[in-house]
Design an enzyme around this catalytic site. Structure first.
Site, PDB file in Angstrom:
ATOM      1  N   CYS A   1      16.422   3.045  -0.953  1.00  0.00           N
ATOM      2  CA  CYS A   1      16.837   2.867  -2.345  1.00  0.00           C
ATOM      3  C   CYS A   1      17.272   4.185  -2.968  1.00  0.00           C
ATOM      4  O   CYS A   1      18.105   4.213  -3.866  1.00  0.00           O
ATOM      5  CB  CYS A   1      15.696   2.265  -3.165  1.00  0.00           C
ATOM      6  SG  CYS A   1      15.184   0.633  -2.609  1.00  0.00           S
TER       7      CYS A   1
ATOM      8  N   ASP B   1       7.682   0.414   1.976  1.00  0.00           N
ATOM      9  CA  ASP B   1       9.026   0.985   2.035  1.00  0.00           C
ATOM     10  C   ASP B   1       9.245   1.781   3.320  1.00  0.00           C
ATOM     11  O   ASP B   1      10.178   2.563   3.411  1.00  0.00           O
ATOM     12  CB  ASP B   1       9.274   1.884   0.817  1.00  0.00           C
ATOM     13  CG  ASP B   1       8.303   3.065   0.746  1.00  0.00           C
ATOM     14  OD1 ASP B   1       7.416   3.169   1.627  1.00  0.00           O
ATOM     15  OD2 ASP B   1       8.427   3.875  -0.186  1.00  0.00           O
ATOM     16  N   ASN B   2       8.372   1.581   4.321  1.00  0.00           N
ATOM     17  CA  ASN B   2       8.527   2.358   5.548  1.00  0.00           C
ATOM     18  C   ASN B   2       7.951   1.589   6.737  1.00  0.00           C
ATOM     19  O   ASN B   2       7.056   0.760   6.593  1.00  0.00           O
ATOM     20  CB  ASN B   2       7.842   3.719   5.416  1.00  0.00           C
ATOM     21  CG  ASN B   2       6.332   3.613   5.333  1.00  0.00           C
ATOM     22  OD1 ASN B   2       5.650   3.593   6.360  1.00  0.00           O
ATOM     23  ND2 ASN B   2       5.777   3.517   4.119  1.00  0.00           N
TER      24      ASN B   2
ATOM     25  N   CYS C   1       8.884  -7.073  18.635  1.00  0.00           N
ATOM     26  CA  CYS C   1       9.839  -7.933  19.347  1.00  0.00           C
ATOM     27  C   CYS C   1      11.133  -8.059  18.548  1.00  0.00           C
ATOM     28  O   CYS C   1      12.238  -8.003  19.092  1.00  0.00           O
ATOM     29  CB  CYS C   1       9.246  -9.319  19.561  1.00  0.00           C
ATOM     30  SG  CYS C   1       7.779  -9.391  20.600  1.00  0.00           S
TER      31      CYS C   1
ATOM     32  N   CYS D   1       1.941  -8.213  20.729  1.00  0.00           N
ATOM     33  CA  CYS D   1       1.743  -9.667  20.748  1.00  0.00           C
ATOM     34  C   CYS D   1       1.851 -10.282  22.137  1.00  0.00           C
ATOM     35  O   CYS D   1       1.854 -11.507  22.273  1.00  0.00           O
ATOM     36  CB  CYS D   1       2.735 -10.348  19.802  1.00  0.00           C
ATOM     37  SG  CYS D   1       4.461 -10.336  20.350  1.00  0.00           S
TER      38      CYS D   1
ATOM     39  N   LYS E   1       0.312   2.959  -9.471  1.00  0.00           N
ATOM     40  CA  LYS E   1       0.833   1.592  -9.467  1.00  0.00           C
ATOM     41  C   LYS E   1      -0.260   0.550  -9.271  1.00  0.00           C
ATOM     42  O   LYS E   1      -0.231  -0.520  -9.886  1.00  0.00           O
ATOM     43  CB  LYS E   1       1.910   1.442  -8.383  1.00  0.00           C
ATOM     44  CG  LYS E   1       3.196   2.158  -8.718  1.00  0.00           C
ATOM     45  CD  LYS E   1       4.263   1.943  -7.654  1.00  0.00           C
ATOM     46  CE  LYS E   1       5.547   2.677  -8.033  1.00  0.00           C
ATOM     47  NZ  LYS E   1       6.604   2.526  -7.005  1.00  0.00           N
TER      48      LYS E   1
ATOM     49  N   ARG F   1       2.076 -28.156 -13.217  1.00  0.00           N
ATOM     50  CA  ARG F   1       3.423 -28.308 -12.637  1.00  0.00           C
ATOM     51  C   ARG F   1       3.410 -28.004 -11.142  1.00  0.00           C
ATOM     52  O   ARG F   1       4.218 -28.531 -10.386  1.00  0.00           O
ATOM     53  CB  ARG F   1       4.424 -27.399 -13.357  1.00  0.00           C
ATOM     54  CG  ARG F   1       4.560 -27.682 -14.854  1.00  0.00           C
ATOM     55  CD  ARG F   1       4.916 -29.150 -15.123  1.00  0.00           C
ATOM     56  NE  ARG F   1       5.142 -29.401 -16.527  1.00  0.00           N
ATOM     57  CZ  ARG F   1       4.221 -29.753 -17.413  1.00  0.00           C
ATOM     58  NH1 ARG F   1       2.940 -29.881 -17.009  1.00  0.00           N
ATOM     59  NH2 ARG F   1       4.520 -29.986 -18.662  1.00  0.00           N
TER      60      ARG F   1
ATOM     61  N   ASP G   1      -1.594   0.766  -3.083  1.00  0.00           N
ATOM     62  CA  ASP G   1      -0.410   1.617  -3.220  1.00  0.00           C
ATOM     63  C   ASP G   1      -0.860   3.046  -3.469  1.00  0.00           C
ATOM     64  O   ASP G   1      -1.851   3.281  -4.162  1.00  0.00           O
ATOM     65  CB  ASP G   1       0.480   1.142  -4.374  1.00  0.00           C
ATOM     66  CG  ASP G   1       1.881   1.739  -4.297  1.00  0.00           C
ATOM     67  OD1 ASP G   1       2.811   1.019  -3.896  1.00  0.00           O
ATOM     68  OD2 ASP G   1       2.044   2.931  -4.630  1.00  0.00           O
TER      69      ASP G   1
ATOM     70  N   ARG H   1      13.578  -2.587 -11.560  1.00  0.00           N
ATOM     71  CA  ARG H   1      13.378  -3.671 -10.603  1.00  0.00           C
ATOM     72  C   ARG H   1      11.898  -3.989 -10.340  1.00  0.00           C
ATOM     73  O   ARG H   1      11.597  -5.004  -9.718  1.00  0.00           O
ATOM     74  CB  ARG H   1      14.039  -3.320  -9.261  1.00  0.00           C
ATOM     75  CG  ARG H   1      13.398  -2.118  -8.579  1.00  0.00           C
ATOM     76  CD  ARG H   1      14.260  -1.488  -7.521  1.00  0.00           C
ATOM     77  NE  ARG H   1      13.606  -0.341  -6.900  1.00  0.00           N
ATOM     78  CZ  ARG H   1      13.526   0.870  -7.447  1.00  0.00           C
ATOM     79  NH1 ARG H   1      14.061   1.091  -8.639  1.00  0.00           N
ATOM     80  NH2 ARG H   1      12.924   1.856  -6.826  1.00  0.00           N
TER      81      ARG H   1
END
Length: 338
Positions: A180, A124-125, A168, A242, A80, A6, A54, A65
């Site tokens: 969270c 998460d940071n 930037c 950059c 994890k 598919r 992790d 979630r």
């Protein structure tokens, strides 16, 4: 191959694009809500190799979630990275999964970078994101930023030499400081962000860069709002990451968050790279609304989270009481600070 029939019927990918996916190596930093969803999608898509990193373990509150994990993973407090590897191997044995339980620090990222085709943000940071941003540009690897909290999410695809970098972006589009653990999160916001992230990943990995989105996308699912901002004009020629003369500041020791175990006190000190001026009153109010036990004076705020107490000073320095484990201390710190 029937498994991907598919996907290969989708003409921009096709059989040739599927073969390109099979030859690619993706680094996923963080395996929480975003990272676990990204990892599963790319594994099902047939990307040849994933390196997943992790430092945390599975908890019951993750299960709402973080789709890769089970109740058994939470009861066993499985790391994890290992729990994800086990599940991903069940999903697709043809994909090579290399798991790392630990911090995505500068030495590790620099060691991995030469063999990576794409970096995916599941963190998460912003400490880690700034390192990823510099690694991306130093080694000319595309990376895809993603962030979500509450019903809000945002994402941006960063191509070294072409697009603005995260530095930037932040100078023009400041991010929210919520987490969270303080305002919660709904799973559809996670899935919306990772849908954007993985669609962009498939474009890069199948070598369809012409189709990449050139906008910063942000949305609030609960308020039915979506905003797409053209970002080309915010690229800064003097940017240290950059710009014309990059120095990659977040790969330098001086620019990293410092941690130290305080001898005999069962306490870890966390000190940000640069001194800040924290709003004690705002943070105290935010944590109280989230249900935490909080006390504050003009100089510091103390918050109790589970069995740990964090004391945050106005300059951004924090003491995490109740542990000598730096990994645990960082987890507490970032869950409250963002």
């Amino acid at each position: 191959m029937k498994r991907y029939s598919r996907q290969t019927l989708f003409s921009p990918i096709g059989v040739d694009g599927q073969e390109r996916l099979r030859r690619k190596h993706v680094l996923i930093v963080g395996l929480g809500a975003l990272g676990s969803s990204i990892a599963e999608t790319l594994t099902r898509a047939g990307v040849g190799k994933l390196t997943i990193i992790d430092r945390d373990y599975v908890e019951e509150s993750n299960l709402q979630r973080q789709l890769l994990y089970s109740e058994n993973d939470a009861m066993e407090r499985m790391p994890k990275a290992e729990a994800a590897k086990r599940r991903l191997n069940e999903v697709n044995q043809d994909v090579e999964i290399h798991s790392i339980v630990g911090d995505a620090d500068v030495p590790l990222l620099e060691r991995l970078a030469p063999n990576i085709d794409l970096i995916m943000d599941g963190t998460d940071n912003f400490d880690t994101r700034f390192m990823m941003n510099d690694i991306s540009h130093k080694f000319h690897i595309p990376w895809i930023f993603g962030s979500c909290v509450g019903s809000f999410g945002s994402t941006f695809t960063i191509i070294p030499g072409k697009t603005p970098c995260l530095q930037c972006l932040l100078k023009k589009l400041p991010m929210r400081g919520q987490t969270c653990d303080t305002v919660g999160i709904i799973a559809p916001a996670v899935q919306m962000v990772t849908a954007y992230q993985t669609a962009e990943a498939l474009k890069i990995l199948s070598e369809n860069q012409w189709a990449l989105r050139n906008t910063y996308v942000t949305f609030d699912l609960w308020q039915n709002q979506t905003l797409s901002i053209k970002a080309d004009s915010i690229k800064n020629a003097d940017c240290y990451t950059c710009g014309h003369y990059p120095t990659y500041p977040y790969l330098q020791y001086e620019a990293t968050t410092k941690t130290a175990v305080l001898c005999g006190r069962n306490t870890v000190q966390i000190r940000p790279a640069t001194s800040t001026n924290c709003s004690i009153a705002v943070l105290a109010d935010q944590w109280k609304k989230a249900g935490y036990k909080v006390s504050a004076n003009p100089f510091l705020v103390s918050v109790l989270k589970d069995e740990h107490r964090m004391v945050l000073f106005k300059d951004g320095r924090a003491l995490i009481h109740g542990t000598n484990d730096i990994t645990i201390a960082k987890r507490v710190y970032h869950s409250l600070i963002g």
